[in-house]
Write a protein that holds these residues in place. Structure first.
Motif, PDB file in Angstrom:
ATOM      1  N   ARG A  42      73.584  46.778 -18.980  1.00 44.28           N
ATOM      2  CA  ARG A  42      74.925  46.221 -19.125  1.00 44.28           C
ATOM      3  C   ARG A  42      74.838  44.694 -19.046  1.00 44.28           C
ATOM      4  NH1 ARG A  42      76.116  50.504 -15.067  1.00 44.28           N
ATOM      5  NH2 ARG A  42      77.074  52.260 -16.171  1.00 44.28           N
ATOM      6  N   ARG A  43      75.887  44.044 -19.517  1.00 45.76           N
ATOM      7  CA  ARG A  43      75.915  42.577 -19.468  1.00 45.76           C
ATOM      8  C   ARG A  43      75.844  42.076 -18.025  1.00 45.76           C
ATOM      9  NH1 ARG A  43      79.754  43.714 -23.529  1.00 45.76           N
ATOM     10  NH2 ARG A  43      79.107  42.973 -25.588  1.00 45.76           N
ATOM     11  N   GLU A  44      76.586  42.728 -17.124  1.00 47.00           N
ATOM     12  CA  GLU A  44      76.587  42.262 -15.745  1.00 47.00           C
ATOM     13  C   GLU A  44      75.218  42.449 -15.086  1.00 47.00           C
ATOM     14  OE1 GLU A  44      78.760  46.372 -15.637  1.00 47.00           O
ATOM     15  OE2 GLU A  44      78.584  44.614 -16.973  1.00 47.00           O
ATOM     16  N   GLU A  45      74.459  43.420 -15.573  1.00 51.92           N
ATOM     17  CA  GLU A  45      73.118  43.625 -15.020  1.00 51.92           C
ATOM     18  C   GLU A  45      72.177  42.495 -15.444  1.00 51.92           C
ATOM     19  OE1 GLU A  45      73.084  48.507 -14.664  1.00 51.92           O
ATOM     20  OE2 GLU A  45      72.508  47.561 -16.562  1.00 51.92           O
ATOM     21  N   VAL A  46      72.253  42.111 -16.716  1.00 54.63           N
ATOM     22  CA  VAL A  46      71.425  40.996 -17.187  1.00 54.63           C
ATOM     23  C   VAL A  46      71.833  39.710 -16.478  1.00 54.63           C
ATOM     24  CG1 VAL A  46      70.812  39.578 -19.188  1.00 54.63           C
ATOM     25  CG2 VAL A  46      70.973  42.060 -19.425  1.00 54.63           C
ATOM     26  N   ALA A  47      73.135  39.509 -16.321  1.00 52.83           N
ATOM     27  CA  ALA A  47      73.624  38.316 -15.626  1.00 52.83           C
ATOM     28  C   ALA A  47      73.084  38.265 -14.197  1.00 52.83           C
ATOM     29  CB  ALA A  47      75.151  38.304 -15.621  1.00 52.83           C
ATOM     30  N   ALA A  48      73.079  39.405 -13.517  1.00 53.76           N
ATOM     31  CA  ALA A  48      72.571  39.439 -12.142  1.00 53.76           C
ATOM     32  C   ALA A  48      71.076  39.154 -12.108  1.00 53.76           C
ATOM     33  CB  ALA A  48      72.873  40.807 -11.516  1.00 53.76           C
ATOM     34  N   LEU A  49      70.331  39.728 -13.038  1.00 52.52           N
ATOM     35  CA  LEU A  49      68.889  39.502 -13.068  1.00 52.52           C
ATOM     36  C   LEU A  49      68.562  38.042 -13.364  1.00 52.52           C
ATOM     37  CD1 LEU A  49      67.746  42.688 -15.024  1.00 52.52           C
ATOM     38  CD2 LEU A  49      67.351  42.205 -12.608  1.00 52.52           C
ATOM     39  N   ALA A  50      69.381  37.407 -14.230  1.00 47.22           N
ATOM     40  CA  ALA A  50      69.154  36.005 -14.589  1.00 47.22           C
ATOM     41  C   ALA A  50      69.829  35.041 -13.618  1.00 47.22           C
ATOM     42  CB  ALA A  50      69.644  35.745 -16.007  1.00 47.22           C
ATOM     43  N   GLN A  51      70.607  35.584 -12.701  1.00 43.61           N
ATOM     44  CA  GLN A  51      71.330  34.772 -11.708  1.00 43.61           C
ATOM     45  C   GLN A  51      72.266  33.767 -12.379  1.00 43.61           C
ATOM     46  OE1 GLN A  51      68.167  33.214  -9.157  1.00 43.61           O
ATOM     47  NE2 GLN A  51      68.374  34.986  -7.800  1.00 43.61           N
ATOM     48  N   VAL A  52      73.021  34.271 -13.377  1.00 44.29           N
ATOM     49  CA  VAL A  52      74.097  33.493 -13.996  1.00 44.29           C
ATOM     50  C   VAL A  52      75.374  34.314 -13.841  1.00 44.29           C
ATOM     51  CG1 VAL A  52      72.558  32.363 -15.634  1.00 44.29           C
ATOM     52  CG2 VAL A  52      73.717  34.483 -16.292  1.00 44.29           C
ATOM     53  N   SER A  53      76.517  33.668 -14.037  1.00 41.16           N
ATOM     54  CA  SER A  53      77.772  34.397 -13.879  1.00 41.16           C
ATOM     55  C   SER A  53      77.955  35.379 -15.032  1.00 41.16           C
ATOM     56  CB  SER A  53      78.951  33.426 -13.844  1.00 41.16           C
ATOM     57  OG  SER A  53      79.175  32.847 -15.114  1.00 41.16           O
ATOM     58  N   VAL A  54      78.651  36.466 -14.742  1.00 35.95           N
ATOM     59  CA  VAL A  54      78.910  37.473 -15.765  1.00 35.95           C
ATOM     60  C   VAL A  54      79.734  36.867 -16.903  1.00 35.95           C
ATOM     61  CG1 VAL A  54      79.983  39.700 -16.260  1.00 35.95           C
ATOM     62  CG2 VAL A  54      78.776  39.344 -14.096  1.00 35.95           C
ATOM     63  N   SER A  55      80.727  36.063 -16.554  1.00 38.40           N
ATOM     64  CA  SER A  55      81.588  35.472 -17.589  1.00 38.40           C
ATOM     65  C   SER A  55      80.791  34.568 -18.507  1.00 38.40           C
ATOM     66  CB  SER A  55      82.739  34.699 -16.953  1.00 38.40           C
ATOM     67  OG  SER A  55      82.244  33.605 -16.171  1.00 38.40           O
ATOM     68  N   TYR A  56      79.828  33.809 -17.948  1.00 42.67           N
ATOM     69  CA  TYR A  56      79.012  32.923 -18.785  1.00 42.67           C
ATOM     70  C   TYR A  56      78.133  33.740 -19.725  1.00 42.67           C
ATOM     71  CZ  TYR A  56      75.477  29.579 -20.242  1.00 42.67           C
ATOM     72  OH  TYR A  56      74.630  28.805 -20.990  1.00 42.67           O
ATOM     73  N   TYR A  57      77.506  34.785 -19.187  1.00 38.28           N
ATOM     74  CA  TYR A  57      76.644  35.598 -20.047  1.00 38.28           C
ATOM     75  C   TYR A  57      77.467  36.287 -21.136  1.00 38.28           C
ATOM     76  CZ  TYR A  57      73.258  38.810 -21.855  1.00 38.28           C
ATOM     77  OH  TYR A  57      72.437  39.483 -22.721  1.00 38.28           O
ATOM     78  N   GLU A  58      78.645  36.763 -20.793  1.00 38.07           N
ATOM     79  CA  GLU A  58      79.501  37.397 -21.799  1.00 38.07           C
ATOM     80  C   GLU A  58      79.859  36.411 -22.900  1.00 38.07           C
ATOM     81  OE1 GLU A  58      82.744  38.883 -19.508  1.00 38.07           O
ATOM     82  OE2 GLU A  58      81.763  40.839 -19.130  1.00 38.07           O
ATOM     83  N   ARG A  59      80.108  35.159 -22.519  1.00 34.77           N
ATOM     84  CA  ARG A  59      80.415  34.136 -23.526  1.00 34.77           C
ATOM     85  C   ARG A  59      79.197  33.860 -24.405  1.00 34.77           C
ATOM     86  NH1 ARG A  59      81.936  29.123 -20.890  1.00 34.77           N
ATOM     87  NH2 ARG A  59      81.378  30.052 -18.886  1.00 34.77           N
ATOM     88  N   LEU A  60      78.005  33.913 -23.826  1.00 34.22           N
ATOM     89  CA  LEU A  60      76.796  33.741 -24.632  1.00 34.22           C
ATOM     90  C   LEU A  60      76.704  34.826 -25.702  1.00 34.22           C
ATOM     91  CD1 LEU A  60      73.991  32.805 -22.065  1.00 34.22           C
ATOM     92  CD2 LEU A  60      74.824  31.383 -23.944  1.00 34.22           C
TER      93      LEU A  60
END
Length: 275
Positions: A41-59
């Motif tokens: 999931r997007r939130e899982e990648v965001a957590a692994l990369a230590q970035v915010s979920v909203s930022y990763y979703e925008r990417l």
């Protein structure tokens, strides 16, 4: 920066990564939702990369500003990218300058031409980023076709392959799609290096329309080149040949050396020595 290309690349690599692929030290965050797809999931990648979920979703929606080198490194680690994929990610994010003189012909180095002539009995040629054949030796012309009789537009590796498909050469059993995957990887990297090369863009569209394996590899952002491709070739005088195609990049230039060899002691190896 290619925002849409970056978004598509991230999404496909995320969808291709399974939870079991994540190492133990990179524990995924808990979730109450049932997993409907096999990818992360997007939130899982965001957590692994230590970035915010909203930022990763925008990417992934091509709406975020250019990510920093630190963020790119974290994303590459989270998505378990190969070296080739990490380089591709950086180029998509605009962290590597595009090549200069898009569309302008590059002079073939004299030492590269000399190398071709010294590969006695080994069919070989040079290709540029577009996979245009720009120089060749006599053995390559004898094995494949007289390149001098082709127009510059026809003297393109993929166009030649399509022209002679099922008449001159085919993929070896079990590796039929390797050549298309190899070319897709080469052109995918070239497209990022030369984002304003309209001729290259037209070639990519042409190949994707005519070759389903190329189109599939292109959609999947295949950027890790297949190191070698085995092909079966029907030569008018030498008969059936089983050859291996190898690519070597020439440092400091936009050219690659393509060579055709055969297993030592095989009938094909003996036949190639007669060229």
């Amino acid at each position: 920066m290619s925002s849409q290309g970056l978004a598509d690349f991230l999404r496909r690599r995320r969808e291709g990564l399974r939870p079991e692929d994540v190492p133990a030290e990179g524990a995924l965050p808990p979730s109450r939702r049932a997993r409907r797809t096999p990818g992360l999931r997007r939130e899982e990648v965001a957590a692994l990369a230590q970035v915010s979920v909203s930022y990763y979703e925008r990417l992934e929606r091509a709406r975020a500003p250019r990510p920093s080198p630190q963020v790119l490194s974290a994303l590459a680690k989270a998505l378990r990218l190969t070296e080739a994929e990490r380089d591709h990610l950086a180029r998509l994010a605009g962290q590597v300058l595009p090549a200069e003189n898009d569309g302008a012909p590059e002079c073939v180095p004299e030492d590269a031409r000399q190398l071709l002539g010294r590969l006695d009995g080994i069919p070989a040629y040079l290709v540029n980023d577009r996979q245009d054949i720009v120089a060749w030796n006599a053995a390559a012309a004898a094995l494949i076709t007289d390149f001098s009789r082709l127009t510059p537009d026809e003297r393109n590796l993929t166009r030649i392959s399509m022209r002679f498909r099922d008449t001159l050469c085919t993929g070896a059993p079990g590796s039929e799609s390797d050549f298309s995957r190899q070319v897709a990887a080469e052109l995918r990297a070239a497209g990022v290096r030369h984002p304003t090369d309209n001729v290259l863009a037209e070639l990519i569209n042409e190949f994707a329309t005519r070759d389903p394996d190329f189109a599939s590899s292109w959609r999947d952002h295949a950027v890790h080149p297949v190191p070698g491709v085995r092909k079966n070739l029907r030569h008018p005088t030498l008969g059936e040949l089983e050859i291996d195609r190898h690519i070597l990049g020439l440092p400091g230039s936009g050219f690659s050396l393509v060579m055709y060899t055969a297993e030592a002691g095989s009938p094909t190896s003996a036949a190639l020595k007669t060229l």
